[in-house]
Design an enzyme around this catalytic site. Structure first.
Site, short mmCIF file in Angstrom:
data_model
loop_
_atom_site.label_atom_id
_atom_site.label_comp_id
_atom_site.label_asym_id
_atom_site.label_seq_id
_atom_site.Cartn_x
_atom_site.Cartn_y
_atom_site.Cartn_z
N ARG A 1 0.80 -1.23 0.00
CA ARG A 1 0.00 0.00 0.00
C ARG A 1 0.83 1.28 0.00
NH1 ARG A 1 -4.13 -0.64 4.54
NH2 ARG A 1 -2.17 -1.26 5.51
N LYS B 1 -1.09 -19.18 5.57
CA LYS B 1 -2.02 -19.61 6.60
C LYS B 1 -2.35 -18.43 7.50
CE LYS B 1 0.09 -20.54 10.72
NZ LYS B 1 0.53 -20.99 11.90
N HIS C 1 4.01 -24.14 6.40
CA HIS C 1 5.47 -24.16 6.24
C HIS C 1 6.11 -25.37 6.92
CE1 HIS C 1 5.52 -22.15 10.20
NE2 HIS C 1 6.66 -22.76 10.34
N LYS D 1 9.75 -28.41 6.02
CA LYS D 1 10.87 -28.79 6.89
C LYS D 1 11.42 -30.16 6.49
CE LYS D 1 9.58 -26.42 11.16
NZ LYS D 1 10.75 -25.56 11.26
N GLU E 1 6.53 -24.09 22.92
CA GLU E 1 7.29 -22.85 22.71
C GLU E 1 7.60 -22.24 24.06
OE1 GLU E 1 6.17 -20.42 18.96
OE2 GLU E 1 4.32 -21.19 19.80
N ASP F 1 -3.79 -21.93 15.57
CA ASP F 1 -2.46 -21.48 15.16
C ASP F 1 -1.57 -22.65 14.75
OD1 ASP F 1 -0.47 -19.61 14.66
OD2 ASP F 1 0.38 -19.79 16.68
N HIS G 1 -0.22 -27.50 11.37
CA HIS G 1 1.06 -28.22 11.48
C HIS G 1 0.90 -29.61 12.12
CE1 HIS G 1 2.44 -24.31 10.62
NE2 HIS G 1 2.73 -23.89 11.81
N LYS H 1 2.30 -22.31 24.54
CA LYS H 1 3.28 -21.23 24.69
C LYS H 1 3.68 -21.10 26.15
CE LYS H 1 2.30 -18.40 20.69
NZ LYS H 1 3.64 -18.41 20.13
N1 LIG Z 1 4.54 -12.83 10.28
C1 LIG Z 1 4.70 -14.10 10.46
O1 LIG Z 1 5.64 -14.56 11.13
C2 LIG Z 1 3.73 -15.07 9.86
C3 LIG Z 1 3.88 -16.43 10.12
C4 LIG Z 1 3.03 -17.33 9.50
C5 LIG Z 1 2.04 -16.87 8.66
N2 LIG Z 1 1.88 -15.54 8.44
C6 LIG Z 1 0.82 -15.10 7.55
O2 LIG Z 1 1.37 -14.31 6.51
C7 LIG Z 1 0.47 -13.30 6.11
C8 LIG Z 1 1.15 -11.95 6.20
O3 LIG Z 1 1.46 -11.68 7.56
P1 LIG Z 1 2.42 -10.50 8.00
O4 LIG Z 1 2.68 -10.70 9.44
O5 LIG Z 1 3.58 -10.38 7.08
O6 LIG Z 1 1.47 -9.22 7.80
P2 LIG Z 1 1.83 -7.70 8.01
O7 LIG Z 1 3.17 -7.51 8.60
O8 LIG Z 1 0.66 -7.05 8.68
O9 LIG Z 1 1.91 -7.13 6.50
C9 LIG Z 1 0.79 -6.86 5.73
C10 LIG Z 1 1.21 -6.38 4.35
O10 LIG Z 1 0.05 -6.17 3.58
C11 LIG Z 1 0.04 -4.84 3.04
N3 LIG Z 1 -1.33 -4.36 3.04
C12 LIG Z 1 -2.23 -4.45 4.05
N4 LIG Z 1 -3.42 -3.95 3.64
C13 LIG Z 1 -3.25 -3.51 2.37
C14 LIG Z 1 -4.09 -2.93 1.40
N5 LIG Z 1 -5.38 -2.67 1.67
N6 LIG Z 1 -3.58 -2.65 0.20
C15 LIG Z 1 -2.28 -2.92 -0.08
N7 LIG Z 1 -1.44 -3.47 0.78
C16 LIG Z 1 -1.91 -3.78 1.98
C17 LIG Z 1 0.91 -4.05 3.96
O11 LIG Z 1 1.40 -2.97 3.20
P3 LIG Z 1 1.84 -1.56 3.84
O12 LIG Z 1 2.98 -1.88 4.75
O13 LIG Z 1 2.25 -0.76 2.69
O14 LIG Z 1 0.64 -1.05 4.59
C18 LIG Z 1 1.98 -5.08 4.33
O15 LIG Z 1 2.92 -5.14 3.28
C19 LIG Z 1 -0.76 -13.48 7.00
O16 LIG Z 1 -1.68 -14.33 6.34
C20 LIG Z 1 -0.20 -14.20 8.22
O17 LIG Z 1 -1.18 -14.95 8.88
C21 LIG Z 1 2.72 -14.65 9.01
#
Ligand SMILES: NC(=O)c1ccc[n+]([C@@H]2O[C@H](COP(=O)([O-])OP(=O)(O)OC[C@H]3O[C@@H](n4cnc5c(N)ncnc54)[C@H](OP(=O)(O)O)[C@@H]3O)[C@@H](O)[C@H]2O)c1
Length: 518
Positions: free
Chosen positions: A65, A174, A204, A208, A242, A261, A266, A366
C-alpha cells in the site's frame, strides 16, 4: 570427511533427476512490506538466487500500500536479509544482481488501477515467460485473499485453468479460514478465479526436512513399517512447545489460539504423515489423497464430551528466574478477560484398521519449559515375564522419537544391561542426528516451498479437502468450549509443561507425557 562418505554412491537414490526444469517467471508478492516478507520470503528468495536455484531469468515484484521507490524497497529488503536471514549477511558480490530483479508496485488491494499498473509492469518485460508465468504470493491478511484473486482475475492477470504453455499460480499463507465454514467460503471464492491445481496453500511445516523425512523413514525402510500399528504401538505423543509467550502478536493470537495457530495445520499434518497408509505412488495427488483419507478417520469429538478428551490452558503471571513474566491476559492487544487458549492437549482416536484403539495425544502451547517439536511413538510394554516380571513398570517400554526441531533426528530407545557385576537394566538410546550425519543442513522451509511452487509441484501444499477435513476435526473442540470462561485449574505458570489436567489425560490410562529433552 563425513561418515556418510563410506556409503557406496550406488546406494544413494535420487528421485528428482527426471524432474522438469523450472521455468523463468515473475514472482509477485502481495504484502511486500510485511513481517513475513521481510523475515522469510525475501531471505529465502535471496538464498535461492545466490545458490543459482531460481530460474533464469526471474523477476520479483513487491506489491503493497505505501508509496515507495524501487530503490527504497530494495534497501528495505537488504536490511531484512541482514536482520533475519539464516546467514545474516548480504554478499556484496551477489547482491547487485539480485537487487536488479526486484521492483516495487504501489497500490491498494481493492484498487483496479493498481492491478493495471502491475499489468503494465509485467507487459514491459522482454521475455514472454516473465510476462506470462506468474507466481502470486499472497502474504497478506487472509481477509484479503479473495479480493486480490478477484482483482487479478478482472485485470486478466489470473486465468481459471489457463491452457497453453504458460502458468499462473496463487500461493496463500495460513491461516486458511477460521473454521470449516470460513475455509469452505474461502475455497469457493478462490476457485472462482483459479483452479485447485493453481492454488498452493502454505503450511510451512511441510517444507521442513524433518517433516518430509517422515515419509522416507516410514516407507523406505522395511523394519519400521512392521511395527507401525495397534499390534505393537501403545500410543503416540506429538508435542509442540514454545518457550516464548505471544509477545507483540497478541492481536493475532486473540483471533487464533493454539488450536487454530498450530494444531489444525502443522500438528494434524504431522499426525497424518506419521499414521497414514502408504500412498499408491509418489505422485502429489496420491500422497495428498492418503493424508485426506487418514484425516477422515480421525474420530470427531462430540462437543458435549470435549472436556473428557481435551485440556485447555492459558499462561499466568509468573516469577521465573527472578523475572516477572506477564499473564497472557496482560499481553499487548489481549483482552483482560480473554479465554483464548495458549495451551491445548488432545486425545484423539483414529477409527481405521491400523490404529483402532491407539490414542494419539497432541499437545501444544506457549510459555512452556522449552521450545521443541517431536513425535514419540510409544510401543507396548513387555509381557509380564522374565525381566518385566521382576522390574514391573520400571522396565521402560521402547519408543521411537522423531525430533522435528531442534536437535533434528530420530532416537530409538530400548533397554540394555548396565556394565558391571550387578544385573541392572536401564534405557539406552540409538541416535540419528541430522547434523552428525549430513553436516549442518541449512535450507529453510520457505526456500523449499518457494521452489516447489515455482516448479508447480503441490505435494508440500495443502489441498482444499485436506484443509476442510482438518477444520472438521477442530471445530467441535471449539464448540465444546464455547464461551465457557477459563477456570482456575486451567491457568499454568511459565516454564512448566501445561496445566495439571494434561497429565491426568494420560495418567487415567496409566500413561505419562515424555517431555522433549533440552
Ligand atoms: N509474520 C509471520 O511470522 C507469519 C507467520 C506465518 C504466517 N503468516 C501469515 O502471513 C500473512 C502476512 O502476515 P504479516 O505478518 O507479514 O502481515 P503484516 O506484517 O501485517 O503485513 C501486511 C502487508 O500487507 C500490506 N497491506 C495491508 N493492507 C493492504 C491494502 N489494503 N492494500 C495494499 N497493501 C496492503 C501491507 O502494506 P503496507 O505496509 O504498505 O501497509 C503489508 O505489506 C498473513 O496471512 C499471516 O497470517 C505470518
Amino acid at each position: 570427511m563425513l561418515d556418510t562418505d563410506y556409503f557406496d554412491e550406488l546406494m544413494v537414490c535420487r528421485l528428482d533427476t527426471g524432474r522438469q526444469q523450472i521455468e523463468p517467471c515473475t514472482i509477485v508478492i502481495f504484502g511486500a512490506s510485511g513481517d513475513l516478507t521481510a523475515r522469510k520470503l525475501l531471505p529465502a528468495l535471496y538464498h535461492l538466487f545466490s545458490q543459482g536455484q531460481l530460474p533464469t531469468p526471474v523477476r520479483i515484484i513487491g506489491f503493497a500500500r505505501r508509496e515507495k521507490t524501487d530503490a527504497a524497497w530494495r534497501e528495505e529488503v537488504r536490511l531484512g536479509i541482514e536482520q533475519f536471514s539464516r546467514t545474516k549477511k548480504v554478499d556484496p558480490a551477489k547482491w547487485p544482481a539480485f537487487a536488479a530483479q526486484l521492483s516495487y508496485c504501489q497500490g491498494e488491494f481493492s484498487d483496479p488501477a493498481a492491478y493495471a499498473r502491475l499489468q503494465a509492469r509485467l507487459a514491459a518485460f522482454e521475455d514472454v515467460r516473465l510476462q506470462r508465468n506468474r507466481l502470486f504470493y499472497l502474504s497478506t491478511s487472509p481477509l484479503q485473499f479473495a479480493e486480490i484473486a478477484a482483482q487479478l482475475s478482472q485485470a486478466g492477470l489470473l486465468e481459471l485453468n489457463p491452457a497453453g504453455p504458460h502458468w499462473q499460480r496463487l500461493v496463500v499463507e495460513k491461516p486458511f479460514g477460521q473454521d470449516l465454514v470460513s475455509a469452505r467460503k474461502l475455497n469457493s471464492e478462490l476457485t472462482r478465479h483459479a483452479g485447485e491445481r493453481q492454488i498452493f496453500r502454505i503450511d510451512h511445516y511441510l517444507g521442513k526436512e524433518t517433516v518430509q523425512n517422515i515419509l522416507m523413514f516410514r516407507f523406505s525402510n522395511a523394519i519400521f513399517e512392521q511395527l507401525w500399528s495397534r499390534q505393537t504401538v501403545d500410543h503416540v505423543q506429538i508435542t509442540f512447545s514454545e518457550k516464548i509467550g505471544v509477545g507483540n502478536r497478541g492481536g493475532f493470537y486473540e483471533e487464533a489460539g493454539v488450536l487454530r495457530d498450530v494444531v489444525q495445520n502443522h500438528l494434524l499434518q504431522v499426525m497424518a504423515l506419521v499414521a497414514m497408509e502408504p500412498p499408491v505412488a509418489l505422485e502429489p495427488e496420491a500422497i495428498r489423497d492418503e493424508k485426506v483419507r487418514f484425516l477422515k478417520t480421525v474420530r470427531i469429538l462430540d462437543p458435549s464430551q470435549v472436556s473428557r478428551h481435551v485440556v485447555r490452558g492459558q499462561y499466568a503471571e509468573t516469577l521465573l528466574d527472578g523475572q516477572k513474566r506477564p499473564a497472557y491476559r496482560q499481553e499487548v492487544k489481549v483482552r483482560p478477560d480473554s479465554n483464548v487458549e495458549t495451551y491445548a492437549a488432545l486425545r484423539l482416536f483414529v477409527d481405521n484398521w491400523r490404529w483402532a484403539g491407539v490414542p494419539f495425544y497432541i499437545r501444544a502451547g506457549k510459555a512452556l519449559a522449552l521450545s521443541a517439536c517431536e513425535v514419540r511413538v510409544q510401543f507396548q510394554s513387555m509381557p509380564n515375564v522374565l525381566f518385566a516380571a521382576q522390574c514391573g513398570p520400571r522396565l521402560d517400554a521402547n519408543s521411537i522419537t522423531l525430533r522435528l526441531q531442534p536437535n533434528e533426528g530420530i532416537t530409538l530407545r530400548f533397554n540394555g544391561k548396565v556394565p558391571g557385576a550387578s544385573t541392572t537394566i536401564r534405557p539406552v538410546r540409538m541416535n540419528f542426528s541430522y547434523d552428525a550425519e549430513f553436516g549442518a543442513y541449512t535450507q529453510e522451509a520457505y526456500e523449499r516451498l518457494l521452489l516447489e511452487a515455482i516448479a508447480g509441484d503441490p505435494t508440500l501444499f495443502i489441498r482444499c479437502d485436506e484443509v476442510e477435513t482438518a477444520w472438521n476435526i477442530m471445530d467441535p473442540i471449539r464448540a465444546g468450549w464455547g464461551a465457557t470462561p477459563l477456570t482456575e485449574g486451567e491457568f499454568y505458570p511459565w516454564g512448566c509443561w501445561g496445566p495439571a489436567a494434561a497429565n491426568e489425560l494420560l495418567a487415567t490410562h496409566g500413561r505419562e507425557w515424555r517431555n522433549p529433552e533440552p
